[in-house]
Structures are given as structure tokens and as C-alpha cells.
Design a protein around this motif. Structure first.
Motif, short mmCIF file in Angstrom:
data_model
loop_
_atom_site.label_atom_id
_atom_site.label_comp_id
_atom_site.label_asym_id
_atom_site.label_seq_id
_atom_site.Cartn_x
_atom_site.Cartn_y
_atom_site.Cartn_z
N PHE A 98 13.28 5.63 2.22
CA PHE A 98 14.39 6.30 1.56
C PHE A 98 15.71 5.96 2.22
O PHE A 98 15.76 5.52 3.37
N GLN A 99 16.78 6.21 1.51
CA GLN A 99 18.12 5.95 2.03
C GLN A 99 18.37 6.74 3.31
O GLN A 99 19.03 6.26 4.23
N SER A 100 17.84 7.96 3.40
CA SER A 100 18.13 8.85 4.51
C SER A 100 17.14 8.72 5.68
O SER A 100 17.17 9.54 6.60
N PHE A 101 16.28 7.72 5.66
CA PHE A 101 15.32 7.38 6.72
C PHE A 101 14.18 8.41 6.82
O PHE A 101 13.03 8.04 6.92
N ASN A 102 14.52 9.72 6.89
CA ASN A 102 13.51 10.79 6.98
C ASN A 102 12.60 10.67 8.20
O ASN A 102 11.41 10.95 8.13
N LEU A 103 13.18 10.25 9.32
CA LEU A 103 12.43 10.24 10.58
C LEU A 103 12.53 11.62 11.22
O LEU A 103 13.53 12.33 11.04
N LEU A 104 11.51 12.00 11.96
CA LEU A 104 11.54 13.27 12.67
C LEU A 104 12.28 13.07 13.99
O LEU A 104 11.84 12.27 14.84
N THR A 176 19.15 0.51 1.49
CA THR A 176 20.29 0.01 2.26
C THR A 176 21.56 0.81 2.00
O THR A 176 22.63 0.44 2.48
N GLY A 177 21.44 1.91 1.24
CA GLY A 177 22.62 2.66 0.83
C GLY A 177 23.42 3.24 1.98
O GLY A 177 24.63 3.45 1.85
N VAL A 203 8.64 -2.22 -4.60
CA VAL A 203 9.48 -1.80 -5.72
C VAL A 203 10.68 -1.05 -5.15
O VAL A 203 10.52 -0.07 -4.41
N MET A 204 11.87 -1.51 -5.48
CA MET A 204 13.09 -0.96 -4.89
C MET A 204 14.08 -0.54 -5.97
O MET A 204 14.44 -1.33 -6.83
N VAL A 205 14.53 0.71 -5.91
CA VAL A 205 15.65 1.16 -6.73
C VAL A 205 16.93 0.88 -5.96
O VAL A 205 17.04 1.21 -4.78
N THR A 206 17.89 0.27 -6.61
CA THR A 206 19.16 -0.03 -5.96
C THR A 206 20.28 -0.07 -6.99
O THR A 206 20.04 -0.26 -8.18
N HIS A 207 21.50 0.11 -6.51
CA HIS A 207 22.68 -0.06 -7.37
C HIS A 207 23.43 -1.32 -6.99
O HIS A 207 24.44 -1.66 -7.60
#
Length: 270
Positions: A98-104, A176-177, A203-207
Motif C-alpha cells: 500500500f501507499q502508506s506502507f502499513n508497517l508496525l 509509489t504515491g 497488479v498495480m493501481v496507479t495514477h
């Protein structure tokens, strides 16, 4: 690409429809979408705001219930699974970035990478975790916590974490956002390399047209429907196509802009 069998796809959507009922008028997220993501390929998904990109990604991951149609991951139909079985499949066969990494933040890089395997009931060997970090160029940062790493390094840890269970598909939502140009290119090069594995699809969603140009194929969505694709695209081709799509896109309905942190948190723990 020729005739392909169901077993050739890491993920396949068949006539998938998803409608949101959050106001007086229903809003279509996906409108009969049929698409397959073959093993050994890197696909970018693009479209104007509200076109259905995130809905497609969440549906492919089993994070979003669909109204009609069928989603298959590595040949398994998601609609036929109980909640526990779906959770196990997501942990073992789907990787998330995810864009926000979501690491603990309290865990080291190595502990973050090992977490999905541990949640699946498997204790990965230290050498396995080290190898995953080495694959993203961070073997020497195993003992560092996220706050001691740059944004690009954190995203690479997230990629290593996503790969520790050897998933059939890696799903990346704007990976990479939140990164600078150099770090973004490093992450995209990693994803490009990951897609060359014949046992995996990315599979990657990107703008970002530059990011999309790293993919083998770019799929375009508009109003919840597929609106063409480009094979082996250039950034210029992607940008031109996006400009044309946005010129004809209706104003996004506010109820379609619903990125869910709950979904992201659930996926990061899978």
C-alpha cells in the motif's frame, strides 16, 4: 496472448459487478468486468477518479464482497469460501503493498517481514526472512524499525513482507504515491523484477503514467467498465490515453471515493 486456461491466471474476474448503496441513487463500482491477470506478468490499472480501480483491487483480494460474478485466485473461487478459509487464502496466496506502507512501528524490519507467515501459523526461518530482505536490498537493515528507515526503504520492507508467503499475486495500491522520484523508481524496478517470476503476477493501481510504463500491460477503467488497454506502453502513450479518458469522465460521485483504512489494516495483517 492466445487462448489461456483458468490455471494460467493468478487472479481472474468473471463478469464482476459491485454496486454501492450509500445514497438515494446506487453507484456502480464495477459493471460486469471480466479480466485475467496471468502468472509472470505485471499489469497496471488506471482510470479517472471513481472509475473503479480500487474496487477492482479489493474485489480481486476478497476484501470487497461482489454483487454478481466470480473472482478466482490461483484457481480458487472466492465466493465459495467461508470467512476463515478466505482469510487463510489471503494470507497465503495474496501479497499486499500500500501507499502508506502499513508497517508496525514497534517491530524491526525482520519482524515486520516475518509477521504474515507467523499469522498463518508458520514460523519462518531467520534465513528465509534475511533472504526476503536481501531480495529488496535491505539485508543490512533487518534490525532497524520503520522510524529508522526512509520512505523508500519502508516500502521495500513492505514488499519483502508481501512476498514472504510466496503469494500467487502481489497487489499494489499506489505503491509509489508517498515516495520521491528516486525511491519510486527503485520500488517500481523491484515490482518489475517480481513479476518475472512465472509463479506470480503483479497488479498495480496507479495514477502515474511513468509508473504504469514499467508494466507489461495497462488496463484502463471508466465508470466501472474496462475501456481498453495498452501493451508494453510508454509513459507518453499512457498519459495521452489518460488525458482522453479524463476529458470524458463525469464528475466523481462522492460516495465512490471510499478508500477504507479498515481494509488496508486488515490486508497488512494478512
Amino acid at each position: 496472448m492466445g487462448i489461456m486456461n483458468a490455471t494460467d491466471f493468478a487472479v481472474e474476474l468473471r463478469s464482476v459487478r459491485r454496486t454501492y448503496r450509500r445514497g438515494p441513487e446506487p453507484v456502480v463500482g464495477l459493471d460486469g468486468v471480466s479480466v485475467g491477470f496471468p502468472f509472470g506478468t505485471f499489469t497496471a490499472v488506471m482510470g479517472p477518479s471513481g472509475s473503479g480501480k480500487s474496487t477492482l483491487l479489493r474485489s480481486a483480494a476478497g476484501l470487497e464482497a461482489i454483487d454478481d460474478g466470480e473472482v478466482r485466485v490461483d484457481g480458487t473461487v472466492l465466493g465459495g469460501l467461508r470467512d476463515k478459509e478466505l482469510t487463510v487464502l489471503r494470507r497465503e496466496r495474496i501479497g499486499f503493498v500500500f501507499q502508506s506502507f502499513n508497517l508496525l512501528p514497534a517491530l524491526t524490519a525482520a519482524q515486520n517481514v516475518a509477521l504474515p507467515a507467523k499469522l498463518s501459523g508458520r514460523r519462518p526461518a531467520p534465513a528465509e526472512v534475511t533472504a526476503a530482505l536481501a531480495a529488496v536490498g535491505l539485508a543490512d537493515r533487518a534490525g532497524h524499525r520503520p522510524g529508522e528507515l526512509s520512505g523508500g526503504q519502508q516500502q521495500r520492507v513492505a514488499i519483502a513482507r508481501a512476498l514472504i508467503t510466496r503469494p500467487a499475486v502481489l497487489l499494489a495500491d499506489e505503491p509509489t504515491g508517498a515516495l520521491d522520484t528516486r525511491s519510486g523508481r527503485e520500488v517500481l524496478a523491484l515490482l518489475r523484477g517480481m513479476a518475472d517470476d512465472p509463479g506470480r503476477a503483479v497488479v498495480m493501481v496507479t495514477h502515474d503514467p511513468v509508473a504504469a510504463a514499467y508494466a507489461d500491460r495497462v488496463l484502463f477503467l471508466r465508470d466501472g467498465r474496462l475501456d481498453g488497454s495498452l501493451e508494453r506502453p510508454t509513459a507518453e502513450q499512457v498519459a495521452a490515453r489518460m488525458t482522453a479518458l479524463e476529458a470524458h469522465a463525469p464528475e466523481a460521485h462522492p460516495s465512490k471515493a471510499h478508500p477504507s483504512q479498515a481494509h488496508a489494516s486488515e490486508a497488512s495483517a494478512c
